[in-house]
Motif scaffolding. Structure first.
Motif, PDB file in Angstrom:
ATOM      1  N   LEU A 226       2.932  14.688  -8.330  1.00  0.00           N
ATOM      2  CA  LEU A 226       3.923  15.756  -8.201  1.00  0.00           C
ATOM      3  C   LEU A 226       4.743  15.986  -9.460  1.00  0.00           C
ATOM      4  O   LEU A 226       5.114  17.115  -9.769  1.00  0.00           O
ATOM      5  CB  LEU A 226       4.886  15.444  -7.043  1.00  0.00           C
ATOM      6  CG  LEU A 226       4.290  15.441  -5.649  1.00  0.00           C
ATOM      7  CD1 LEU A 226       5.289  14.899  -4.640  1.00  0.00           C
ATOM      8  CD2 LEU A 226       3.843  16.845  -5.261  1.00  0.00           C
ATOM      9  N   ARG A 227       5.065  14.907 -10.174  1.00  0.00           N
ATOM     10  CA  ARG A 227       6.016  15.009 -11.285  1.00  0.00           C
ATOM     11  C   ARG A 227       5.437  14.634 -12.643  1.00  0.00           C
ATOM     12  O   ARG A 227       6.131  14.724 -13.651  1.00  0.00           O
ATOM     13  CB  ARG A 227       7.233  14.113 -11.020  1.00  0.00           C
ATOM     14  CG  ARG A 227       7.908  14.359  -9.700  1.00  0.00           C
ATOM     15  CD  ARG A 227       8.721  15.625  -9.727  1.00  0.00           C
ATOM     16  NE  ARG A 227       9.325  15.847  -8.435  1.00  0.00           N
ATOM     17  CZ  ARG A 227       9.250  16.989  -7.778  1.00  0.00           C
ATOM     18  NH1 ARG A 227       8.606  18.005  -8.279  1.00  0.00           N
ATOM     19  NH2 ARG A 227       9.817  17.120  -6.602  1.00  0.00           N
ATOM     20  N   GLY A 228       4.196  14.171 -12.673  1.00  0.00           N
ATOM     21  CA  GLY A 228       3.629  13.713 -13.933  1.00  0.00           C
ATOM     22  C   GLY A 228       4.111  12.307 -14.249  1.00  0.00           C
ATOM     23  O   GLY A 228       4.722  11.636 -13.417  1.00  0.00           O
TER      24      GLY A 228
ATOM     25  N   GLN B  45       3.875   3.858 -15.974  1.00  0.00           N
ATOM     26  CA  GLN B  45       2.998   3.894 -14.814  1.00  0.00           C
ATOM     27  C   GLN B  45       3.089   2.518 -14.168  1.00  0.00           C
ATOM     28  O   GLN B  45       3.047   1.504 -14.866  1.00  0.00           O
ATOM     29  CB  GLN B  45       1.568   4.199 -15.243  1.00  0.00           C
ATOM     30  CG  GLN B  45       0.634   4.407 -14.091  1.00  0.00           C
ATOM     31  CD  GLN B  45      -0.721   4.921 -14.566  1.00  0.00           C
ATOM     32  OE1 GLN B  45      -0.993   4.990 -15.755  1.00  0.00           O
ATOM     33  NE2 GLN B  45      -1.558   5.281 -13.627  1.00  0.00           N
ATOM     34  N   ALA B  46       3.240   2.492 -12.849  1.00  0.00           N
ATOM     35  CA  ALA B  46       3.384   1.213 -12.151  1.00  0.00           C
ATOM     36  C   ALA B  46       2.279   0.250 -12.576  1.00  0.00           C
ATOM     37  O   ALA B  46       1.110   0.627 -12.643  1.00  0.00           O
ATOM     38  CB  ALA B  46       3.349   1.433 -10.649  1.00  0.00           C
TER      39      ALA B  46
ATOM     40  N   SER C  90       1.606   6.988  -6.699  1.00  0.00           N
ATOM     41  CA  SER C  90       0.587   8.032  -6.888  1.00  0.00           C
ATOM     42  C   SER C  90       1.158   9.416  -6.605  1.00  0.00           C
ATOM     43  O   SER C  90       0.905  10.363  -7.357  1.00  0.00           O
ATOM     44  CB  SER C  90      -0.618   7.790  -5.976  1.00  0.00           C
ATOM     45  OG  SER C  90      -1.298   6.636  -6.360  1.00  0.00           O
ATOM     46  N   ARG C  91       1.933   9.543  -5.518  1.00  0.00           N
ATOM     47  CA  ARG C  91       2.559  10.833  -5.185  1.00  0.00           C
ATOM     48  C   ARG C  91       3.490  11.273  -6.307  1.00  0.00           C
ATOM     49  O   ARG C  91       3.514  12.437  -6.687  1.00  0.00           O
ATOM     50  CB  ARG C  91       3.363  10.738  -3.886  1.00  0.00           C
ATOM     51  CG  ARG C  91       2.590  10.977  -2.652  1.00  0.00           C
ATOM     52  CD  ARG C  91       3.424  11.260  -1.411  1.00  0.00           C
ATOM     53  NE  ARG C  91       4.658  10.523  -1.226  1.00  0.00           N
ATOM     54  CZ  ARG C  91       4.778   9.318  -0.679  1.00  0.00           C
ATOM     55  NH1 ARG C  91       3.689   8.659  -0.290  1.00  0.00           N
ATOM     56  NH2 ARG C  91       5.951   8.756  -0.520  1.00  0.00           N
TER      57      ARG C  91
ATOM     58  N   MET D   6       0.832  -1.214   0.000  1.00  0.00           N
ATOM     59  CA  MET D   6       0.000   0.000   0.000  1.00  0.00           C
ATOM     60  C   MET D   6       0.862   1.258   0.000  1.00  0.00           C
ATOM     61  O   MET D   6       0.584   2.216  -0.727  1.00  0.00           O
ATOM     62  CB  MET D   6      -0.958   0.004   1.192  1.00  0.00           C
ATOM     63  CG  MET D   6      -2.069  -1.007   1.050  1.00  0.00           C
ATOM     64  SD  MET D   6      -3.351  -1.039   2.350  1.00  0.00           S
ATOM     65  CE  MET D   6      -2.674  -0.179   3.715  1.00  0.00           C
ATOM     66  N   ALA D   7       1.927   1.269   0.801  1.00  0.00           N
ATOM     67  CA  ALA D   7       2.819   2.434   0.856  1.00  0.00           C
ATOM     68  C   ALA D   7       3.521   2.642  -0.480  1.00  0.00           C
ATOM     69  O   ALA D   7       3.720   3.786  -0.910  1.00  0.00           O
ATOM     70  CB  ALA D   7       3.834   2.264   1.988  1.00  0.00           C
TER      71      ALA D   7
END
Length: 176
Positions: free
Chosen positions: A19-21, A48-49, A14-15, A7-8
């Motif tokens: 923040l950076r695109g 993207q993950a 996501s952060r 989850m972290a």
């Protein structure tokens, strides 16, 4: 605890995107990843993950080394294919490693085995590398016995504890 790490890590992805695109990496058709956001532009591709439907694990590494592997190692490396993340933690700049595809995951496991064999040869506590630092003599590692995230000097062992757990560390780092 393993679910907290997953989850972290998802929160970190996501952060980073917020923040950076969408991060860009060099595109290599012969070394593709399900994380790629096609089509490539100017030799680069966004990523993207990508959550693996069947998470990878380090049971084979534990078997090869005849020792337990902390469960957070499988959590941080086995659940996603993604690009590496440039990040910062309390002034420490590093690259959090992530497997790009299955081939990269297997290479990561081989490198973890080599790291562990070096640690054993030097009679140092077992640790698993998570990130490389700007100072090439330092690594961010996970202590196999305690699950603490630590800063380690290559061939010398732990310099100090960065966070009491991997999930806490992942929640505190900032993409940069």
């Amino acid at each position: 605890m393993q679910d907290q790490v997953v989850m972290a890590l998802a929160e970190l992805f996501s952060r980073q995107q917020r923040l950076r695109g969408i991060p860009l990496v060099e595109h290599d058709e012969a070394y593709s990843s399900p994380a790629e956001q096609l089509p490539p532009q100017a030799g680069k591709v966004g990523w993207q993950a990508w959550a693996r439907p069947d998470p990878g694990h380090f049971d084979n590494v534990a078997h090869a080394l005849a020792m337990p592997v902390h469960k957070d190692v499988s959590a941080v490396f086995g659940h996603y294919y993604a690009g590496n993340i440039e990040a910062c933690f309390k002034g420490l700049f590093f690259t959090l490693l992530q497997p790009w595809n299955e081939q990269d995951f297997e290479r990561l496991q081989q490198n973890q085995i080599a790291h562990q064999m070096m640690m054993q040869k030097l009679k140092l506590s077992a640790s698993w590398f998570l990130a490389t630092c700007r100072d090439e003599q330092k690594l961010v590692t996970l202590n196999n016995a305690t699950g603490e995230v630590q800063l380690e000097r290559l061939g010398k062992g732990s310099i100090g504890v960065l966070a009491p757990s991997l999930s806490e560390f992942l929640r505190q780092i900032e993409p940069c």
